[in-house]
Design an enzyme around this catalytic site. Structure first.
Site, mmCIF file in Angstrom:
data_model
loop_
_atom_site.group_PDB
_atom_site.id
_atom_site.type_symbol
_atom_site.label_atom_id
_atom_site.label_comp_id
_atom_site.label_asym_id
_atom_site.label_seq_id
_atom_site.Cartn_x
_atom_site.Cartn_y
_atom_site.Cartn_z
ATOM 1 N N HIS A 1 1.954 -1.290 9.854
ATOM 2 C CA HIS A 1 2.369 -0.674 8.591
ATOM 3 C C HIS A 1 1.299 0.343 8.186
ATOM 4 C CE1 HIS A 1 3.318 -0.526 4.255
ATOM 5 N NE2 HIS A 1 4.468 -1.109 4.546
ATOM 6 N N ASP B 1 -2.155 -8.939 9.676
ATOM 7 C CA ASP B 1 -1.232 -8.609 8.594
ATOM 8 C C ASP B 1 -0.093 -9.620 8.678
ATOM 9 O OD1 ASP B 1 0.873 -7.715 7.054
ATOM 10 O OD2 ASP B 1 0.844 -5.657 7.792
ATOM 11 N N GLN C 1 4.959 -10.366 6.835
ATOM 12 C CA GLN C 1 6.322 -10.729 7.228
ATOM 13 C C GLN C 1 6.380 -12.109 7.882
ATOM 14 O OE1 GLN C 1 8.955 -8.974 6.411
ATOM 15 N NE2 GLN C 1 7.808 -7.254 5.549
ATOM 16 N N LYS D 1 7.067 -11.183 -0.817
ATOM 17 C CA LYS D 1 7.876 -11.349 0.397
ATOM 18 C C LYS D 1 8.038 -12.830 0.748
ATOM 19 C CE LYS D 1 6.143 -6.901 2.077
ATOM 20 N NZ LYS D 1 7.309 -6.050 1.892
ATOM 21 N N CYS E 1 7.601 2.699 6.318
ATOM 22 C CA CYS E 1 6.128 2.862 6.254
ATOM 23 C C CYS E 1 5.504 2.624 7.621
ATOM 24 C CB CYS E 1 5.514 1.933 5.202
ATOM 25 S SG CYS E 1 6.100 2.264 3.543
#
Length: 401
Positions: free
Chosen positions: A115, A192, A195, A218, A356
């Site tokens: 991202h 990261d 998700q 999220k 993104c």
């Protein structure tokens, strides 16, 4: 399923099929109530007040930190730093860890799925230090190229930044394999996890990374709040990211000294209600049968993939059986935004664009894709409605030709 959906008031509005969960999830009553109760009963600043309201607010705020530490199996609660989200966490790391570690000629590895929130802060840190960014490419199948990665590791990168699950494609990274390889060259590893956390349990000790970042919104929590977890030795060695109240120990006009973890990285009044809401979201998720939820989401996603594969004129990207949460597609010759508008008119919310991830889109030679992303509350009937709307669109554009 129906009882679970009833916990999400936003889903009760008519003519709405919400398949944009990778962007943000809907919120259960439990999260909304926790934040409302704070403002209705306990609203006060934390850590400073001498009165009972501040004491209650502080207990709730620090209780949320404890809950988040349990949620990701952090060894120490003080290793949980509240941030404004994954983007803020990556900026904190790039600024602070970048100053601590990067020097002229150093290399930072970032995967092709990254991202912008992972790429840009580290790009700026690298420019400042005179270091360089190298991308871990994808292989021909659409997964990260492990051979190319091992070759890049011979550069002895200082930091390796990995995307746990691609927000644009839904593909997952084999974190165990990638992190083990990074450790062989003594690279610091950053994940990261934005998700990941809403779909599967996360254990930062099992993942064995040095830093892990995620966003509240999220994982059924509020916007404007997230977490950076890091091992305390590294966090203690890092310089502060921002300066102000709460993060200090002593201040004079000549000198300042800084607070202990986690406050060293939490300058100013924090997002108190949002942190409490995030703690409630973590508790809500932990009460669900995570294996059943993950299996349900996988069935939805695999079914959507199978249905789309049967349609002439639809192209899927990196659609694997083990994708997490999302799948990406385009209708040949059609702009992704037009597809999104068509679906919206049918009451179906998806995301269209570059997500993104412009470097990823460039590698795929695309300007953007349509992205369908599922959550615990989605149903097979909703996927059927989505597929029916895509068939209608195909029929419309074919007739139009």
């Amino acid at each position: 399923m129906e009882s679970l959906r009833l916990q999400f008031p936003a889903l009760a509005q008519g003519n709405l099929i919400y398949l944009d969960n990778a962007a943000t999830t809907q919120k259960p009553n439990e999260v909304i109530d926790a934040m409302s109760q704070f403002y209705l009963r306990d609203n006060a600043n934390v850590h400073r007040g001498a009165h009972r309201l501040s004491a209650r607010a502080t207990r709730a705020f620090e209780g949320a930190r404890y809950q988040l530490a349990q949620f990701i199996n952090a060894p120490k609660t003080e290793e949980v730093i509240f941030t404004r989200g994954t983007t803020d966490a990556m900026n904190l790391l790039a600024s602070s860890l970048g100053k601590l570690t990067l020097q002229t000629g150093d290399t930072v590895l970032i995967d092709q799925w990254a991202h912008h929130a992972s790429i840009v802060p580290w790009q700026q840190a690298a420019i400042t230090a005179g270091a360089s960014i190298k991308a871990i490419p994808m292989d021909g199948s659409g997964r990260l190229d492990t051979d190319a990665y091992r070759q890049l590791l011979t550069l002895k990168p200082k930091v390796v930044i990995l995307t746990g699950v691609s927000n644009a494609l839904g593909c997952r990274t084999d974190l165990a394999q990638f992190i083990a390889a990074a450790k062989l060259v003594e690279a610091i590893t950053v994940v990261d996890g934005a998700q990941m956390v809403g779909h599967h349990p996360v254990d930062v000790q099992a993942i064995s990374c040095d830093f892990f970042a995620f966003s509240g919104h999220k994982m059924y929590g509020p916007t404007g709040i997230g977490v950076l977890w890091g091992n305390s030795a590294m966090l203690n060695a890092m310089p502060p990211y921002q300066f102000g109240g709460e993060m200090i120990e002593t201040v004079s006009f000549e000198h300042s000294s800084f607070n202990l973890l986690p406050f060293k990285f939490e300058a100013g009044t924090p997002a108190i209600a949002e942190a409490i809401g995030l703690g409630a979201a973590a508790q809500w998720l932990q009460r669900q049968n995570r294996d059943e939820v993950a299996a349900h989401e996988q069935r939805l996603l695999n079914y959507a993939q199978q249905q789309l594969r049967q349609l002439d004129g639809v192209t899927l990207y990196s659609a694997f059986d083990d994708n997490v949460g999302s799948l990406a597609f385009n209708i040949n010759g059609e702009h992704h935004q037009d597809v999104g508008v068509w679906l919206d008119q049918a009451g179906i919310a998806i995301r269209c664009g570059h997500h993104c991830c412009q470097p990823l889109m460039a590698s795929l030679q695309l300007k953007g894709t349509c992205r369908v992303s599922v959550a615990a509350y989605n149903t097979m009937a909703e996927i059927d409605a989505f597929i029916a709307a895509i068939k209608d669109y195909l029929e419309f554009v074919n007739d139009d030709c």
